[in-house]
Write a protein that holds these residues in place. Structure first.
Motif, mmCIF file in Angstrom:
data_model
loop_
_atom_site.group_PDB
_atom_site.id
_atom_site.type_symbol
_atom_site.label_atom_id
_atom_site.label_comp_id
_atom_site.label_asym_id
_atom_site.label_seq_id
_atom_site.Cartn_x
_atom_site.Cartn_y
_atom_site.Cartn_z
ATOM 1 N N UNK A 1 7.370 14.753 0.256
ATOM 2 C CA UNK A 1 6.404 14.521 -0.186
ATOM 3 C C UNK A 1 7.308 13.093 -0.875
ATOM 4 N N UNK A 2 6.792 12.006 -0.317
ATOM 5 C CA UNK A 2 7.221 10.776 -0.844
ATOM 6 C C UNK A 2 6.117 10.026 -1.063
ATOM 7 N N UNK B 1 5.428 6.922 0.978
ATOM 8 C CA UNK B 1 5.276 5.913 2.204
ATOM 9 C C UNK B 1 3.961 5.021 2.425
ATOM 10 N N UNK B 2 3.565 4.327 3.966
ATOM 11 C CA UNK B 2 2.799 3.262 3.988
ATOM 12 C C UNK B 2 2.333 3.434 5.375
ATOM 13 N N UNK B 3 2.471 4.938 6.169
ATOM 14 C CA UNK B 3 1.985 5.553 6.909
ATOM 15 C C UNK B 3 0.875 5.513 7.375
ATOM 16 N N UNK B 4 0.282 5.762 8.350
ATOM 17 C CA UNK B 4 -1.355 5.457 8.579
ATOM 18 C C UNK B 4 -1.528 7.209 8.800
ATOM 19 N N UNK C 1 0.928 -1.085 0.146
ATOM 20 C CA UNK C 1 -0.224 0.181 -0.308
ATOM 21 C C UNK C 1 0.761 1.524 -0.182
ATOM 22 N N UNK C 2 1.956 1.583 -0.564
ATOM 23 C CA UNK C 2 2.241 2.627 -0.975
ATOM 24 C C UNK C 2 1.119 3.755 -1.708
#
Length: 83
Positions: free
Chosen positions: A25-26, A28-31, A9-10
């Motif tokens: 902006x990059x 990531x999979x962070x919520x 989920x990148x």
């Protein structure tokens, strides 16, 4: 590489340095619970206390970041051990 151990989920995520308002902006999979609009595009937002644009190692400037009063908490906690 092993199959099935990497997240799928990148997506593009905006990271905002709260000390100097820098946004980058990059992927990531962070919520993220918040969003931000950058150049007319809405991205999930992750807020940072310190990043490459404000860290003393990268900027060459000495800056004390003590948002939670950690130094005072430490001094108060260990003041009873002074001789």
């Amino acid at each position: 590489m092993k199959n099935g151990i990497h997240p799928e989920n990148y997506r593009l995520v905006a990271f905002k340095d709260m000390s100097n308002e820098d946004v980058f902006i990059t992927k990531s999979t962070v919520e993220a619970k918040e969003t931000i609009e950058v150049d007319g595009v809405e991205y999930p937002l992750v807020k940072l206390e310190i990043s490459r644009t404000s860290h003393p190692y990268y900027t060459g400037k000495s800056k004390l970041v003590d948002t939670a009063g950690r130094i005072d908490k430490f001094k108060n906690k260990y003041s009873k051990f002074k001789k």
